[in-house]
Design a protein around this motif. Structure first.
Motif, PDB file in Angstrom:
ATOM      1  N   ASN B  21      47.105  87.254  27.240  1.00  0.00           N
ATOM      2  CA  ASN B  21      45.833  86.741  26.909  1.00  0.00           C
ATOM      3  C   ASN B  21      44.878  87.232  28.256  1.00  0.00           C
ATOM      4  O   ASN B  21      43.995  86.175  28.606  1.00  0.00           O
ATOM      5  CB  ASN B  21      45.726  85.406  26.586  1.00  0.00           C
ATOM      6  N   ASN B  33      39.602  91.485  27.069  1.00  0.00           N
ATOM      7  CA  ASN B  33      39.642  90.180  26.752  1.00  0.00           C
ATOM      8  C   ASN B  33      40.871  89.908  25.763  1.00  0.00           C
ATOM      9  O   ASN B  33      41.281  90.843  24.898  1.00  0.00           O
ATOM     10  CB  ASN B  33      38.516  89.712  25.641  1.00  0.00           C
ATOM     11  N   ASP B  69      40.029  86.295  34.813  1.00  0.00           N
ATOM     12  CA  ASP B  69      39.245  85.334  34.407  1.00  0.00           C
ATOM     13  C   ASP B  69      39.863  84.207  33.758  1.00  0.00           C
ATOM     14  O   ASP B  69      39.694  82.919  33.854  1.00  0.00           O
ATOM     15  CB  ASP B  69      37.954  85.669  33.547  1.00  0.00           C
ATOM     16  N   SER B  70      40.933  84.644  33.009  1.00  0.00           N
ATOM     17  CA  SER B  70      41.656  83.727  32.108  1.00  0.00           C
ATOM     18  C   SER B  70      42.797  84.544  31.660  1.00  0.00           C
ATOM     19  O   SER B  70      43.108  85.640  31.859  1.00  0.00           O
ATOM     20  CB  SER B  70      41.220  82.987  31.001  1.00  0.00           C
ATOM     21  N   THR B  72      47.396  85.374  31.957  1.00  0.00           N
ATOM     22  CA  THR B  72      48.325  85.403  33.023  1.00  0.00           C
ATOM     23  C   THR B  72      48.821  86.826  33.413  1.00  0.00           C
ATOM     24  O   THR B  72      48.648  87.610  32.453  1.00  0.00           O
ATOM     25  CB  THR B  72      49.671  84.550  32.885  1.00  0.00           C
TER      26      THR B  72
END
Lengths: 286, 282
Positions: B21, B33, B69-70, B72
Motif C-alpha cells: 500500500n 498510490n 507518504d503511507s 510500508t
C-alpha cells in the motif's frame, strides 16, 4: 627606473644567509608541513571541484584574522573562526555545485570587504596588514608555530582516516550513500578540514594566494599520474617543494613570500603538463 | 557468505523486497498510490514509465533515502533503511572524467571497503575479493588502467563488480544501460542476469527501454500518470493496457523480438511543444 641589477638584488640576496635562516626557522617548519598537507587535501579539492570554495573560505579567513589583529586577540584564532564559519556555511548550503558557487560568490567579496575595513581601522604596522593578504616571512612566533603545526596534523590525520569514504563520496555520492557511507557527515567533515588548513595557509602564504598550495600541487600531480598512491605522494612533494623553496628564496630579498611560492608551484605545474603530454600516449605513472 | 547463511533460515518463497500500500507524491502530484508488490528470490522486475513517473523515487524508497507518504517498504525481513549494504546499487552510467586518480580495481574496491573509516590500507582478503570481482565482470585485462581512460561500457562493468561486492541480496539498477552501445548493453545486462541466475539475487531494473533486457524480464511494473500496472511483459505491454494507463490511445507494436510503444503523451516534466506525441522504444 629600476635597473635589472637592482631588481635582482631586491628579489634575491643571499648575504648573511645563515643568520637569516635561524630567523625564519619557524616559518620553514610551518611551511613544510602546510605544503605537505595542502598538497594532500588538494587531491580531494580537485576531485570535488572545490577550487572556488577554497578561495571563498580564504577571504573569510582573512576577515577573521584582520578582526583579530584589530581587537588584539590571537590572529590564528581569528583566521580559524572566519575559515570555519565560511566552510561550514558552504558545506551546509551548497551541496549542489551551482548553489555552492553562488554562495561562495556572495560570501567572498563580503569577507574581503570586511577584512579591508578591519585593516584600515588597524593602527599598527602596515607590514602586518599586507602579510595577511600576501604572506610574510617572519610571521610565525613560537606559540603560533604550535597552533599551525597542530592544526595541520589534525587535518592530516582526519584526511587519512576518512580517505576511503571521502574518495567514494567524491567519485559518486549517490552510490556511496547507497553503500553505507554517511555522505552528509563526510562532506561536512571535509569542509571543516578544508577550513582548518585554509586558516593555516592564510597565516603563511596570505589569503589571496592560498590556491597556490591547496590546488596547484595536486593539479600538477594529476597531470602526471592517475594512481591513487602516486597522485597524493607527488602532490605532497610538490606542495612541500613550493612552500619550502619559496621561503628559502624569499629570505634574502625584501619582497613578500608569496610570489616565490606561487612561481615555484606554477613552474612545477607547467613542467608537469609538458611531461604529462609526453607520457599520455604511454601509460604514465600507475 | 553471511547473507547466504541468513537466507537459509527464511522460507524460500518469502519476498526479498515487499512494498505494501505504498504511496508517494510531491505537493498535489501523486507518483503512485496503493502500490503493493513483492519481489522474490531469482526474479527480474523491470520498472518502466515516462520521465517524472516516480521510477527514481521508487529506487530511493528502497534505498531508504525517501520516506513513503503511507504504506510500508520492507527488505529482507525488516523496514528499508539507509545505507543497507546488502543492496547492490548500479547507477546510471555517468562517465568518470579522465584524470580521476583511481584505477579500475580501486573503483571495485570501493564496493568492498569504501564505506570503512581508517587508514586506507587494504587487507589481503579484501584484495583477493577485488580480484575475484574483477574476474567475475571480465575486467581483469584492464584492472590497472586509470578508470578515466576506460570506455563507458568498461566503466559500467566495473560498477556492476562494485555492486556485487559484499554478496548483495538484491540488485537495484537505475538505467544502467543508458548511453551504452548495443554490444555493451548486452554485456552489462548479461552480467546482471548471470548474478540472478547463479545466486538467485533478485533484480529491480529501472529503464526507459525494455528491449535490451526483454528476454530476462519476469515481470514489469509500469508507472504512468500516478497509476501503475504490474504483470508479465505479455500482460502489461499491450495496447489496451497502456491505453487505459495513459488515458489516451497508445499502440504497442511487437516487431522482430522488439517492443515499440507509439503515442505516449508528453510526461509532466517535458514541455516541448514540437513533440506533442512521443514514440518510445519500450
Amino acid at each position: 627606473m629600476i635597473t635589472l641589477g637592482e631588481l635582482w638584488a631586491r628579489m634575491f640576496n643571499f648575504e648573511n644567509y645563515g643568520e637569516l635562516l635561524t630567523l625564519v626557522h619557524n616559518s620553514l617548519i610551518a611551511g613544510a608541513i602546510l605544503g605537505i598537507v595542502g598538497g594532500l587535501i588538494g587531491v580531494f579539492v580537485m576531485q570535488r571541484d572545490m577550487a572556488f570554495a577554497v578561495h571563498g573560505i580564504s577571504e573569510l579567513s582573512f576577515a577573521g584574522a584582520a578582526a583579530a589583529l584589530l581587537f588584539g586577540v590571537n590572529v590564528v584564532a581569528g583566521s580559524l573562526a572566519g575559515a570555519l564559519i565560511a566552510a561550514i556555511m558552504i558545506g551546509l548550503l551548497g551541496s549542489r555545485a551551482r548553489d555552492r558557487n553562488s554562495i561562495i560568490g556572495v560570501l567572498m567579496p563580503f569577507g574581503l570587504g570586511l577584512g579591508i575595513l578591519f585593516l584600515a581601522l588597524y593602527p599598527g604596522r602596515s607590514g602586518n596588514k599586507f602579510g595577511l593578504l600576501t604572506g610574510q616571512i617572519i610571521s610565525v612566533d613560537d606559540p603560533q608555530l604550535v597552533w599551525l603545526t597542530g592544526i595541520s596534523i589534525v587535518v592530516l590525520i582526519g584526511l587519512l582516516v576518512m580517505w576511503r569514504p571521502l574518495s567514494f563520496d567524491s567519485l559518486d555520492a549517490d552510490v556511496a550513500a547507497a553503500r553505507g557511507v554517511p555522505t552528509r557527515f563526510v562532506s561536512l567533515a571535509f569542509m571543516v578540514l578544508l577550513g582548518l588548513i585554509v586558516a593555516v595557509s592564510v597565516q603563511i602564504i596570505g589569503a589571496l594566494l592560498v590556491l597556490a598550495l591547496l590546488v596547484t600541487p595536486a593539479a600538477a600531480a594529476l597531470r602526471l599520474s592517475a594512481s591513487p598512491l602516486w597522485v597524493p605522494v607527488l602532490a605532497m612533494v610538490f606542495g612541500f617543494t613550493s612552500a619550502v623553496g619559496g621561503i628559502l628564496l624569499a629570505l634574502g630579498g625584501s619582497l613578500p613570500i608569496s610570489p616565490y611560492i606561487t612561481t615555484i608551484s606554477f613552474s612545477i605545474y607547467l613542467i608537469a603538463r609538458l611531461v604529462g603530454l609526453r607520457t599520455k600516449t604511454r601509460a604514465g605513472l600507475r | 557468505m553471511t547473507a547466504a547463511v541468513g537466507s537459509t533460515h527464511r522460507h524460500p518463497t518469502e519476498p526479498v523486497l515487499s512494498l505494501a500500500n505504498a504511496a508517494l507524491g510531491f505537493g498535489d502530484r501523486v507518483l503512485w498510490n496503493d502500490l503493493t508488490i513483492d519481489v522474490c528470490a531469482g526474479e527480474f522486475l523491470a520498472v518502466l514509465g515516462p520521465n517524472g513517473s516516480g521510477k527514481t523515487s521508487l529506487l530511493k524508497t528502497i534505498l531508504g533515502q525517501q520516506q513513503l507518504d503511507s504504506g510500508t517498504a520492507r527488505f529482507d525481513g525488516h523496514a528499508v533503511r539507509r545505507g543497507d549494504r546488502r543492496i547492490g546499487y548500479i547507477p546510471q552510467q555517468k562517465l568518470i572524467p579522465g584524470g580521476t586518480p583511481m584505477r579500475a580495481r580501486d573503483l571495485v574496491a570501493l564496493g568492498v571497503n569504501g564505506h570503512r573509516f581508517g587508514l586506507p590500507v587494504s587487507r589481503a582478503s579484501e584484495k583477493r575479493q577485488v580480484e575475484e570481482l574483477l574476474e567475475s565482470v571480465g575486467a581483469t585485462a584492464y584492472a590497472d588502467e586509470p578508470v578515466g581512460n576506460l570506455s563507458g561500457g568498461e566503466q559500467q562493468r566495473l560498477r556492476v563488480g562494485q555492486a556485487l561486492a559484499g554478496d548483495p541480496r538484491l540488485l537495484l539498477c537505475d538505467e544502467p544501460l543508458l548511453s551504452l552501445d548495443l554490444q555493451h548493453q548486452r554485456g552489462v545486462s548479461e552480467l546482471i542476469d548471470r548474478r540472478r541466475r547463479e545466486h538467485g539475487t533478485p533484480v529491480v531494473f529501472v529503464t526507459h527501454d525494455v528491449n535490451p533486457v526483454l528476454g530476462m524480464v519476469d515481470r514489469i511494473l509500469y508507472l504512468a500518470g500516478g497509476q501503475f500496472r504490474e504483470g508479465t511483459p505479455d500482460e502489461v505491454l499491450r495496447s489496451e493496457v497502456l491505453t487505459e494507463l495513459y488515458g489516451t490511445p497508445v499502440d504497442v507494436i511487437r516487431t522482430g523480438g522488439r517492443v515499440v510503444v507509439v503515442g505516449i503523451p508528453d510526461s509532466e516534466t517535458h514541455h516541448h511543444h514540437h513533440s506533442a506525441h512521443g514514440e518510445a522504444n519500450l
